[in-house]
Design a protein around this motif. Structure first.
Motif, PDB file in Angstrom:
ATOM      1  N   ALA A   1       6.154   5.880   3.306  1.00 36.30           N
ATOM      2  CA  ALA A   1       6.355   5.405   4.684  1.00 36.30           C
ATOM      3  C   ALA A   1       7.199   4.151   4.623  1.00 36.30           C
TER       4      ALA A   1
ATOM      5  N   THR B   1       8.212   8.438   7.994  1.00 34.40           N
ATOM      6  CA  THR B   1       7.451   8.921   6.843  1.00 34.40           C
ATOM      7  C   THR B   1       8.091  10.172   6.256  1.00 34.40           C
TER       8      THR B   1
ATOM      9  N   ASP C   1      -0.044   8.082  11.606  1.00 30.68           N
ATOM     10  CA  ASP C   1       0.689   6.858  11.952  1.00 30.68           C
ATOM     11  C   ASP C   1      -0.249   5.681  12.206  1.00 30.68           C
TER      12      ASP C   1
ATOM     13  N   ILE D   1      -1.518   4.250   9.032  1.00 29.66           N
ATOM     14  CA  ILE D   1      -0.467   3.518   8.308  1.00 29.66           C
ATOM     15  C   ILE D   1      -0.266   2.135   8.913  1.00 29.66           C
TER      16      ILE D   1
END
Length: 736
Positions: free
Chosen positions: A358, A367, A374, A377
């Motif tokens: 990512a 990514t 998401d 992350i």
């Protein structure tokens, strides 16, 4: 400390370099380096000389010659002096002598204050150099590290004839794994088994780096004590071959059923890589030359290990370097950084052996491969920002450190994160999945503590070596040094690219600023100079219009000239206003908007004769800025609202303000003709006018002036509009 508080660190504290004993297959005499007298001697020396060992203490070294050889030129003192001159005894040891008409080797080593004279029997007579040469040649046929290790085990077994030969590799935490093995057919395999770090404690590993071979000839024989007249100082046997073994280790070997063991150290890049561990299930003595031959095999293997490992690593490095070069080309060619790094066959994913990557750049997340969702992350990025000050961070057990990662451990048990910028956060993160594995230990790795009758506690070595399996989860494959180096390299390339682009933008901005200033000056000069001839044209046309002899046609033409001159004069005035905005210094003050809007609206209503238009003033908030420029902004916006709503039956103009965060936002709303969405992108451009307003007087400069003034105040301007319904223009000024 509680008297029962005994733990595995006790093994690490055992003084194994000064055991006070030697193995009894040989004997030892220590000679003082200064006066050449006998300072220490093993008790079993009496078995080889015609006098009790203790009677030799404090005697000169010369007394030994009569006991050990009938050769008249044999002189130990001369051997020691020769070694001192050469600064090494390597060329002297082993020195062959005869004791009671039996062949012995004299091996000389150094201690702190003494020379160690160790006497061992000669047990093997063969061409060791020829055998080692053939063994090394056969071993080096292996092209991979695993093949090399297997070949080494085979050749060492041929050379010394032990029942089992294992290559034992030390792992990061100190515990070991059997990575190659050669054994007699009837023995169970140990290949792949793991042994806890406490089986070979820290100080033993340090001695293995100093003394490259270690023989235990028979675990069932009694060691011979070392006697001395200096009872306060123990003899340091770090460099000795006969040094006795820790009782714990002897019991450990007995528990395994091993009678004799021999080990050869493997040193790679200056560190203890592992051991060639040799076990025999009956007592077995191998003499000094055989051990030295095996040591030479170990040294050759150590060098080959470094070479083979570097060879395998270099292939990985070359692969990563090729990826870095390709990505560098993409960055130089492409306009957008993220697209350059993610949109081709070679991407950021190929920078490591990770299965996902990512990148967060300019507040955008992109990514590739197998990655968490998401939201996860972004949470991970926030955690990294708060918990890591370094440009690079990596772990192979993320969920044990960052607990929210447990929900995606199957994708990301390992991460390698590399920061491009701290504020704003710009970062790259590579992921490795969970690698559930079973580690087979040679027995339970936890040593039990045994309590004795007297209430004291002591460590007892493990008794059970039955395979004990442990399932390891929540971890990924570890990040290789080559992967970390590859990430640091790509970071350098990206940062250099960002700096290059920033420098290009800076130079471009400087050129634009220069061109902007030149254009401003040009516009101001031309507009100012045009006003004089234009005034003359208008004046002469008005004078001619007073001539009574002119017919209607002539008067009509002069009227058109005067109207055109007025329009042109208005346009020049607008251009001058625009140029003045760029040239004028901004004088910040608090602007009373209640008062300013009253003046502006009165002026506009008078100019447009807009008596039928309704003005609604909502909440009005004072602004920070240049009063003259702000007056011009609202004059232009309110004038447009009045002008473009003049065609409707009941024109209505509303002005109001709200405070939102650090901004004050004004809205100027009308119910006029609105703007066709086909022209949205042209609204603030200079001299651009919509098709549906051609019949309404205007220059296409007013909104360009508004935009420039607002931007010079570090504000924002935008609009919403619907055809035949009306428009709302917004201007936002910062509160500080």
């Amino acid at each position: 400390m509680n008297k029962f508080s005994v733990d595995l660190t006790n093994c690490d504290k055992e003084p194994i370099h000064i055991p006070g004993k030697i193995q009894s297959h040989g004997f030892l005499i220590a000679i003082n380096k200064i006066d050449f007298t006998i300072t220490y001697i093993s008790e079993n020396t009496s078995d080889y000389v015609s006098t009790p060992a203790k009677n030799l203490l404090n005697q000169p070294i010369s007394v030994l010659s009569n006991h050990f050889s009938h050769e008249p030129d044999f002189n130990i003192e001369n051997l020691l002096k020769l070694g001192v001159i050469r600064k090494s005894f390597d060329a002297i040891s082993p020195y062959p002598i005869a004791i009671n008409e039996k062949p012995f080797y004299l091996i000389i080593n150094t201690s702190v204050n003494d020379w160690l004279l160790e006497f061992e029997p000669v047990s093997l007579q063969y061409d060791i150099q020829s055998l080692v040469g053939r063994s090394a040649s056969a071993m080096l046929q292996g092209k991979s590290v695993s093949a090399l290790l297997k070949g080494a085990a085979t050749e060492v077994k041929k050379l010394i004839g032990y029942d089992r030969i294992m290559i034992y590799k030390f792992l990061d935490d100190g515990h070991g794994e059997v990575v190659a093995e050669e054994r007699e057919d009837h023995l169970e395999p140990f290949f792949g088994l793991h042994y806890p770090a406490t089986d070979i404690p820290k100080q033993a590993r340090e001695l293995y780096k100093l003394s490259l071979t270690r023989l235990i000839a028979d675990v069932n024989t009694d060691d011979s004590p070392i006697i001395t007249f200096n009872e306060t100082t123990a003899l340091d046997l770090t460099n000795g071959s006969l040094r006795a073994v820790s009782p714990i280790h002897i019991q450990y070997l007995k528990n395994m059923g091993v009678y004799s063991s021999f080990s050869i150290s493997l040193i790679a890049n200056g560190e203890l890589w592992g051991l060639i561990a040799c076990h025999n299930y009956s007592s077995k003595f191998i003499d000094y030359k055989a051990r030295e031959g095996a040591k030479l095999i170990g040294e050759i293997l150590s060098s080959a290990l470094e070479y083979r490992q570097e060879e395998e690593n270099s292939e990985t490095v070359e692969l990563f370097n090729n990826t870095a070069n390709v990505l560098s080309e993409h960055l130089n060619r492409d306009k957008y950084l993220i697209e350059a790094l993610t949109n081709y066959d070679k991407t950021l994913l190929n920078v490591t052996h990770g299965t996902g990557v990512a990148i967060v750049f300019e507040n955008e997340l992109k990514t590739i491969g197998e990655v968490p969702d998401d939201e996860s992350i972004w949470d991970l990025v926030a955690w990294l920002k708060d918990n890591s000050d370094e440009s690079i961070y990596y772990t192979h057990r993320l969920s044990e450190i960052f607990h929210p990662a447990k929900k995606y451990k199957d994708i990301a048990s390992g991460i390698l994160a590399c920061s491009l910028s701290k504020d704003p956060v710009e970062i790259m993160i590579w992921f490795k999945p969970e690698q559930i594995s079973t580690v087979n230990w040679a027995g339970n790795p936890d040593k039990p503590v045994t309590a004795f009758v007297d209430g004291l506690a002591s460590l007892s070595p493990r008794k059970s070596f039955e395979t004990w399996s442990e399932v390891v989860n929540n971890t990924s494959e570890k990040w290789m040094p080559e992967e970390i180096t590859s990430v640091l390299r790509i970071r350098e390339i990206i940062v250099a690219h960002i700096n290059k682009k920033a420098n290009e933008i800076r130079l471009l901005n400087e050129k634009l600023q220069s061109a902007y200033e030149e254009l401003d000056t040009f516009s101001y000069t031309i507009s100012h100079d045009l006003r004089t001839p234009l005034t003359s044209i208008k004046t002469y046309a008005e004078l001619m219009l007073k001539n009574k002899t002119l017919d209607d046609k002539g008067k009509n033409m002069l009227d058109r000239i005067i109207n055109s001159a007025n329009k042109m004069n208005f346009l020049i005035k607008e251009i001058l206003n625009l140029a003045r905005v760029g040239r004028s210094e901004i004088v910040f003050e608090t602007v009373n908007m209640q008062s300013l809007l009253a003046e502006v609206s009165a002026e506009v209503w008078s100019a447009f004769k807009a008596d039928n238009a309704e003005l609604i003033l909502g909440q009005l908030v004072d602004l920070k800025g240049d009063k003259t420029m702000i007056a011009q902004v609202f004059t232009n916006l309110i004038s447009n609202a009045v002008k473009y709503s003049s065609m409707v039956k009941s024109p209505k103009i509303e002005v109001s303000a709200v405070i939102d965060g650090g901004e004050t936002i004004y809205a100027i709303k009308d119910n006029g003709m609105g703007i066709d969405n086909r022209y949205y992108d042209r609204v603030f451009e200079l001299f651009k006018r919509m098709e549906n307003v051609k019949d309404i007087e205007g220059t296409g400069v007013g909104l360009a002036i508004v935009k420039r003034i607002v931007e010079r105040h570090n504000g924002r301007v935008w609009f919403e509009s619907k055809l035949h319904v009306g428009s709302t223009f917004y201007v936002a000024f910062k509160n500080k």
